[in-house]
Design an enzyme around this catalytic site. Structure first.
Site, PDB file in Angstrom:
ATOM      1  N   ASN A  96       0.814  -1.229   0.000  1.00  0.00           N
ATOM      2  CA  ASN A  96       0.000   0.000   0.000  1.00  0.00           C
ATOM      3  C   ASN A  96       0.844   1.275   0.000  1.00  0.00           C
ATOM      4  OD1 ASN A  96       0.836  -0.707   2.616  1.00  0.00           O
ATOM      5  ND2 ASN A  96      -0.797   0.461   3.572  1.00  0.00           N
ATOM      6  N   ASN A 279      -9.232  -1.279  10.403  1.00  0.00           N
ATOM      7  CA  ASN A 279      -9.950  -2.050   9.383  1.00  0.00           C
ATOM      8  C   ASN A 279      -9.403  -3.471   9.366  1.00  0.00           C
ATOM      9  OD1 ASN A 279     -11.598  -2.631   7.204  1.00  0.00           O
ATOM     10  ND2 ASN A 279     -10.255  -1.689   5.687  1.00  0.00           N
ATOM     11  N   ASP A 306      -0.144  -5.826  12.452  1.00  0.00           N
ATOM     12  CA  ASP A 306      -0.832  -5.030  11.425  1.00  0.00           C
ATOM     13  C   ASP A 306      -0.406  -3.564  11.532  1.00  0.00           C
ATOM     14  OD1 ASP A 306      -2.403  -4.887   9.159  1.00  0.00           O
ATOM     15  OD2 ASP A 306      -4.235  -4.434  10.245  1.00  0.00           O
TER      16      ASP A 306
END
Length: 418
Positions: A96, A279, A306
């Site tokens: 990302n 998320n 994460d």
């Protein structure tokens, strides 16, 4: 370089010295001796730390850095330094960035930027071009260049046929395909778990169904295609049950859970602190219990931080406007060690994820390559901003009571301590 680690309790179920306190002598990155007591010599670098424990090196399978494109959030250099001081000898880095890591040149860029650091960087390349979910990316070429898996980070693949083709195609080169568990049509514009808290707070909800229906779809596709499927960062009790059933059927499916989903519930949202906007969203205490049981029973394979650094301009906003994500490398061990056994944590952050991603897990025994984490499991403290090493400060664990700290690592013939 010769390193002598004194009085270290070894936590490694594959080692003959498991749960024993030993001295460890390391010469040029290889374990020379493991004995009850080793005499210190003048040319030795001695490591002697309070309540020292060592395990095989920790591997975080979902880490985001900003580079390229978002260097204000975290550079690769800074991120790898943070990972090392947080106890991680290896990290898998998400795609990302800007541009997205969706071609062989971009994969090679990440690998080259990480060259020479103590912590290993393994790229997770994008599954689709520009992570838009329309056209499949150059999976084979990226695998040949060093990508260890394929994922559109935190973006679901809505096109059923595209996911089917990806699962089929990746089998030609033993590729590991991720599918983020979220049905966008059902999730809609939701920003918090749909339930009592979202209703009280007036926040648009994301029902558990949005995650579970996507997992059910992916498991049906996997049953049809074969291959290997990984479902990252599950967050609901029903998701655990679905994956348990699929494993009992013999499907080659694995899954991970983030540290914050194992520890924090949507009760945290009452202060509208955007650090808790993640998320998938934080779920209920019932879900937390099921996720923890999933770790203990072996249904869930991997624990990940994460780690997702977000700059202050995109995070310190009204809850509905802030970007999703929390940093997690620095707090991962202290948070999990408060709710799970040390053995469960170590297994799900060393041997199990390394096996799934095809990496070597170097056992702690004589003549082996050294890839270890050094830590203290009994250090109780409140996690404050001064403990954050990352460039971005968006931690969901700020002001939380944690138990256990990493001292650092020895990997790639480098000793890195805080």
């Amino acid at each position: 370089m010769t390193i002598l680690i004194k009085s270290a309790t070894i936590i490694d179920s594959s080692s003959p010295y498991n749960n024993q306190q030993k001295d460890i002598l390391i010469t040029n990155g290889i374990i020379n001796k493991i004995e009850d007591s080793i005499e210190t010599k003048e040319n030795y670098t001695v490591v002697e730390l309070d309540n020292l424990h060592v395990s095989c090196g920790w591997f975080d399978t979902s880490v985001s850095f900003g580079e390229p494109g978002y260097e204000e959030r975290e550079t690769i250099k800074k991120g790898l330094e943070v990972a090392a001081k947080s106890g991680f000898t290896s990290v898998a880095v998400n795609a990302n960035s800007n541009p997205v890591i969706d071609n062989k040149s971009a994969v090679e860029f990440l690998i080259n930027k990480a060259n020479g650091f103590a912590t290993n960087l393994y790229p997770i390349a994008a599954l689709t071009q520009n992570s838009k979910g329309v056209e499949m990316a150059e999976l084979y070429d990226m695998k040949q260049s060093g990508a260890i898996a394929f994922a559109d980070y935190n973006k679901p693949i809505a096109n059923d046929n595209l996911m089917k083709i990806a699962l089929l195609y990746a089998q030609n080169f033993d590729g590991l395909v991720f599918s983020f568990p979220k049905n966008k049509a059902i999730a809609g514009e939701g920003i918090a778990n749909e339930g009592i808290n979202s209703t009280k707070l007036g926040l648009k909800g994301i029902p558990s169904l949005a995650e579970e229906i996507q997992i059910a779809r992916d498991l049906f596709l996997l049953e049809y295609t074969g291959g290997k499927l990984h479902i990252p960062t599950i967050s609901t009790a029903k998701s655990v049950a679905l994956i348990k059933d699929a494993k009992e059927k013999g499907l080659n499916v694995t899954c991970s859970v983030s540290v914050h989903h194992l520890v924090l519930s949507d009760d945290e949202l009452h202060g509208f602190d955007s650090n808790f906007k993640v998320n998938p969203p934080l779920r209920t205490k019932t879900d937390i219990t099921a996720l923890q049981e999933g770790i203990k029973s072996g249904v869930i394979d991997i624990i990940t931080s994460d780690h997702n650094p977000i700059d202050i301009e995109n995070k310190k906003l009204e809850f509905s406007e802030a970007k999703d994500g929390s940093i997690g490398l620095e707090s991962a061990f202290g948070a999990i060690n408060s709710v799970l056994s040390l053995e469960d944590f170590i297994e799900n952050i060393t041997s199990k994820p390394k096996t799934i991603f095809g990496l070597e897990n170097y056992s702690i025994k004589e003549d082996n390559t050294v890839d270890i984490t050094l830590f203290n499991p009994n250090d109780n403290y409140v996690f404050i901003k001064e403990h954050i090493l990352s460039t971005s400060k968006n931690s969901a664990f700020l002001d939380k009571n944690l138990k256990g700290k990493a001292y650092g690592i020895y990997a790639n013939n480098q000793l890195i301590l805080k």
